[in-house]
Design a protein around this motif. Structure first.
Motif, short mmCIF file in Angstrom:
data_model
loop_
_atom_site.label_atom_id
_atom_site.label_comp_id
_atom_site.label_asym_id
_atom_site.label_seq_id
_atom_site.Cartn_x
_atom_site.Cartn_y
_atom_site.Cartn_z
N VAL A 11 0.85 -1.20 0.00
CA VAL A 11 0.00 0.00 0.00
C VAL A 11 0.89 1.25 0.00
CG1 VAL A 11 -1.78 1.29 1.24
CG2 VAL A 11 -1.82 -1.21 1.25
N ILE A 12 0.63 2.14 -0.94
CA ILE A 12 1.43 3.37 -1.07
C ILE A 12 0.98 4.38 -0.03
CG2 ILE A 12 2.09 5.23 -2.65
CD1 ILE A 12 1.25 3.27 -4.95
N GLN A 13 1.98 4.99 0.63
CA GLN A 13 1.66 5.99 1.65
C GLN A 13 2.22 7.35 1.24
OE1 GLN A 13 3.31 4.54 5.32
NE2 GLN A 13 2.11 2.64 5.26
N ALA A 14 1.62 8.40 1.76
CA ALA A 14 2.17 9.74 1.51
C ALA A 14 3.55 9.80 2.13
CB ALA A 14 1.26 10.79 2.14
N GLY A 15 4.49 10.42 1.42
CA GLY A 15 5.85 10.51 1.93
C GLY A 15 6.76 9.40 1.41
N ASP A 16 6.18 8.34 0.85
CA ASP A 16 6.99 7.27 0.25
C ASP A 16 7.83 7.86 -0.89
OD1 ASP A 16 5.95 5.36 1.86
OD2 ASP A 16 4.73 4.37 0.32
N ILE A 17 9.06 7.34 -1.00
CA ILE A 17 9.85 7.71 -2.18
C ILE A 17 9.83 6.51 -3.12
CG2 ILE A 17 12.13 8.34 -3.06
CD1 ILE A 17 12.64 9.55 -0.24
N ILE A 18 9.32 6.74 -4.32
CA ILE A 18 9.23 5.65 -5.31
C ILE A 18 10.42 5.75 -6.25
CG2 ILE A 18 7.93 4.83 -7.30
CD1 ILE A 18 5.40 5.42 -5.84
N VAL A 19 11.18 4.68 -6.35
CA VAL A 19 12.27 4.62 -7.32
C VAL A 19 11.77 3.78 -8.48
CG1 VAL A 19 14.68 3.97 -7.73
CG2 VAL A 19 13.97 4.76 -5.45
N ALA A 20 11.72 4.38 -9.67
CA ALA A 20 11.14 3.68 -10.81
C ALA A 20 11.97 3.88 -12.05
CB ALA A 20 9.72 4.18 -11.06
N SER A 21 11.97 2.89 -12.93
CA SER A 21 12.68 3.04 -14.20
C SER A 21 11.71 2.84 -15.35
CB SER A 21 13.81 2.03 -14.31
OG SER A 21 13.30 0.75 -14.60
N GLY A 22 12.06 3.39 -16.49
CA GLY A 22 11.20 3.23 -17.64
C GLY A 22 11.58 4.20 -18.74
N TYR A 23 10.76 4.29 -19.77
CA TYR A 23 11.05 5.19 -20.87
C TYR A 23 10.91 6.64 -20.43
CZ TYR A 23 11.11 1.12 -23.77
OH TYR A 23 11.43 -0.09 -24.30
N VAL A 24 11.73 7.47 -21.04
CA VAL A 24 11.76 8.89 -20.70
C VAL A 24 10.37 9.51 -20.78
CG1 VAL A 24 12.85 11.09 -21.27
CG2 VAL A 24 14.10 8.96 -21.61
N GLU A 25 9.57 9.02 -21.75
CA GLU A 25 8.24 9.60 -21.96
C GLU A 25 7.34 9.41 -20.72
OE1 GLU A 25 9.34 7.15 -24.33
OE2 GLU A 25 10.35 8.78 -25.37
N GLY A 26 7.61 8.37 -19.96
CA GLY A 26 6.75 8.08 -18.82
C GLY A 26 7.04 8.94 -17.60
N GLU A 27 8.21 9.59 -17.63
CA GLU A 27 8.68 10.34 -16.47
C GLU A 27 7.68 11.42 -16.04
OE1 GLU A 27 12.87 11.29 -17.19
OE2 GLU A 27 12.50 13.01 -15.86
N GLU A 28 7.21 12.19 -17.02
CA GLU A 28 6.28 13.28 -16.74
C GLU A 28 4.97 12.74 -16.14
OE1 GLU A 28 6.19 16.64 -16.58
OE2 GLU A 28 8.36 16.27 -16.68
N ASP A 29 4.49 11.64 -16.72
CA ASP A 29 3.24 11.04 -16.24
C ASP A 29 3.38 10.62 -14.78
OD1 ASP A 29 2.07 11.33 -18.70
OD2 ASP A 29 2.68 9.34 -19.41
N LEU A 30 4.53 10.02 -14.47
CA LEU A 30 4.72 9.55 -13.10
C LEU A 30 4.83 10.74 -12.14
CD1 LEU A 30 4.96 7.08 -11.30
CD2 LEU A 30 7.43 7.17 -11.59
N LYS A 31 5.50 11.81 -12.60
CA LYS A 31 5.62 13.01 -11.77
C LYS A 31 4.25 13.57 -11.43
CE LYS A 31 10.17 14.91 -12.72
NZ LYS A 31 10.91 15.57 -13.79
N LYS A 32 3.37 13.63 -12.43
CA LYS A 32 2.01 14.13 -12.21
C LYS A 32 1.28 13.25 -11.19
CE LYS A 32 1.22 16.11 -16.76
NZ LYS A 32 0.76 15.65 -18.08
N LEU A 33 1.46 11.94 -11.37
CA LEU A 33 0.76 10.97 -10.53
C LEU A 33 1.21 11.09 -9.05
CD1 LEU A 33 -1.32 8.95 -11.52
CD2 LEU A 33 0.49 7.24 -11.68
N THR A 34 2.52 11.21 -8.84
CA THR A 34 3.02 11.24 -7.46
C THR A 34 2.79 12.59 -6.81
OG1 THR A 34 5.19 11.70 -8.36
CG2 THR A 34 4.76 9.44 -7.69
N SER A 35 2.82 13.66 -7.60
CA SER A 35 2.68 14.99 -7.00
C SER A 35 1.22 15.33 -6.76
CB SER A 35 3.33 16.05 -7.91
OG SER A 35 2.60 16.13 -9.12
N GLY A 36 0.33 14.67 -7.49
CA GLY A 36 -1.10 14.95 -7.34
C GLY A 36 -1.53 16.17 -8.13
N LYS A 37 -0.58 16.75 -8.88
CA LYS A 37 -0.95 17.92 -9.70
C LYS A 37 -1.22 17.46 -11.12
CE LYS A 37 2.01 20.86 -6.93
NZ LYS A 37 3.46 20.82 -6.75
N GLU A 38 -2.45 17.06 -11.36
CA GLU A 38 -2.75 16.54 -12.68
C GLU A 38 -3.46 17.56 -13.54
OE1 GLU A 38 -4.26 12.45 -12.67
OE2 GLU A 38 -3.48 12.31 -10.65
#
Lengths: 200, 193
Positions: B166-193
């Motif tokens: 279960v993901i909690q606020a304050g967790d640091i997620i280390v993730a790898s993938g294509y550069v294109e996905g980076e922005e999407d993940l940033k939006k998802l984790t920051s909550g600023k969509e």
């Protein structure tokens, strides 16, 4: 004493070879734990077979690394690559030792079964029934990892094992060895027995 | 609970811990290599110390199990299992040492863990992120962003990413993938969509 093969130089991609070694070493650990859990000689023998392949791969990897070094700087950084290669081989050796527990009839203590119930990842055997929705599908098409978080690490058909299956079509009476969460394994079991017509 | 049962309970707990720790160490060691992260590598070495202690405790417990002779082989099997887990942990620690020893690991090593054109990101999950309270399976991060979660840092602990984590606020997620996905993940984790 088992036969030791001569390994000849073949030009290979260092990257591809190292990826293959990492994958094989991880697969071997899963297979070896399954062999121990189910006290299954067939699986243990597959682990030993993969171990032989790993030994040959390390040789080929090292030959290619030696030819790749042109100067001191190359040698310094390639030494790290060789080290990682030899460490994946260490891991496969460790897996082979688990297989050895089974093959030498050392005996699996009942605690082991209990341990595997409690670890994060569970291992299980399921047989495919005539009316299972999984029968007739390839392992790849089932897409169990994405659907229910389960990996199929081996399929047994009669006496024959298929290791790390992808394109193989699963048939009724096949036995799948799977790794995943308790919940995922449970869903797989129900689908395999034909009790559910849906994975999720 | 009888004394024997208590002992077997402890042996069981230790073996579970040995297995889970050895696997976490492998994940962290490969991630350290991928990220060229000294911090992660040092974490692996700390776990190795803990593993050594645990392994010794485990062996002493098994040796003190006073079973009849017919069980001795089974106990030997347990000891060997423990040795194997310890060896896996050792291999992970040595992979971590490769990171600590070299200034910059050879590019082929990072390429082994990530395909070409891939990136690795560490992102903090904010309070307002839609991920908070979801399990990793529910979060469908790979589907949404094409990024794969390598490991999660929670306080001073590392958590292996499992479908039911279960993901909690304050967790640091280390993730790898294509550069294109980076922005999407940033939006998802920051909550600023």
């Amino acid at each position: 004493m088992s036969e030791v093969e001569r390994v000849e130089y073949t030009p290979v991609s260092v990257r591809e070879t190292l990826i293959m070694m990492k994958d094989i070493s991880e697969l071997m650990i899963d297979l070896a734990y399954s062999a121990a859990l189910f006290n299954n000689r067939g699986l243990a023998e597959e682990v030993i077979e993969l171990e032989r392949r790993m030994d040959a791969l390390v040789y080929v990897l090292n030959m290619n690394l030696m030819l790749a070094a042109r100067d001191k700087e190359d040698a310094e950084s390639l030494a790290g690559v060789a080290k990682v290669g030899s460490l994946t081989n260490n891991i496969s050796d460790a897996a082979a030792d688990i297989a050895g527990i089974v093959l030498n009839n050392i005996g699996i203590h009942p605690i082991v079964r209990e341990v595997f119930q409690r670890t994060e990842e569970h291992l299980a055997r399921v047989s495919i029934s005539e009316n299972s929705i999984l029968a007739g599908k390839t392992v790849e098409d089932m897409d169990l990892a994405a659907e229910i978080g389960v990996d199929i690490i081996a399929v047994r058909r009669g006496r024959h094992w298929m290791i790390n299956p992808e394109k193989e079509i699963v048939m009724p009476e096949d036995v799948l060895v799977a790794r995943g969460t308790a919940e995922g394994i449970d869903k797989l079991g129900r689908a395999a027995r034909g009790e559910s017509k849906d994975l999720v | 609970m009888s004394e024997d049962n208590q002992l077997f309970e402890k042996i069981c707990n230790d073996l579970v811990e040995l297995k889970d720790t050895s696997e976490l160490m492998m994940d962290l060691a490969y991630s350290a290599l991928l990220l060229n992260s000294r911090q992660l590598a040092e974490e692996v070495l700390e776990l190795e110390d803990w593993m050594d202690m645990l392994h010794t405790e485990f062996e002493i417990l098994v040796l003190s199990a006073k079973d009849g002779t017919q069980e001795v082989k089974g106990l030997l099997g347990l000891i060997r299992m423990g040795v194997v887990m310890e060896r896996i942990a050792d291999a992970a620690a040595e992979i971590a040492e490769v990171v600590l020893r070299s200034g910059e690991p050879h590019p082929v090593l990072t390429m082994v863990i990530q395909g070409a054109e891939e990136t690795v990101e560490r992102l903090v999950v904010s309070e307002s992120s839609s991920l908070v309270g979801k399990t990793l399976r529910e979060a469908k991060i790979p589907d949404e962003t094409g990024m794969w979660v390598l490991v999660v840092r929670r306080g001073d602990r590392w958590v292996r990413p499992r479908p039911y984590t279960v993901i909690q606020a304050g967790d640091i997620i280390v993730a790898s993938g294509y550069v294109e996905g980076e922005e999407d993940l940033k939006k998802l984790t920051s909550g600023k969509e």
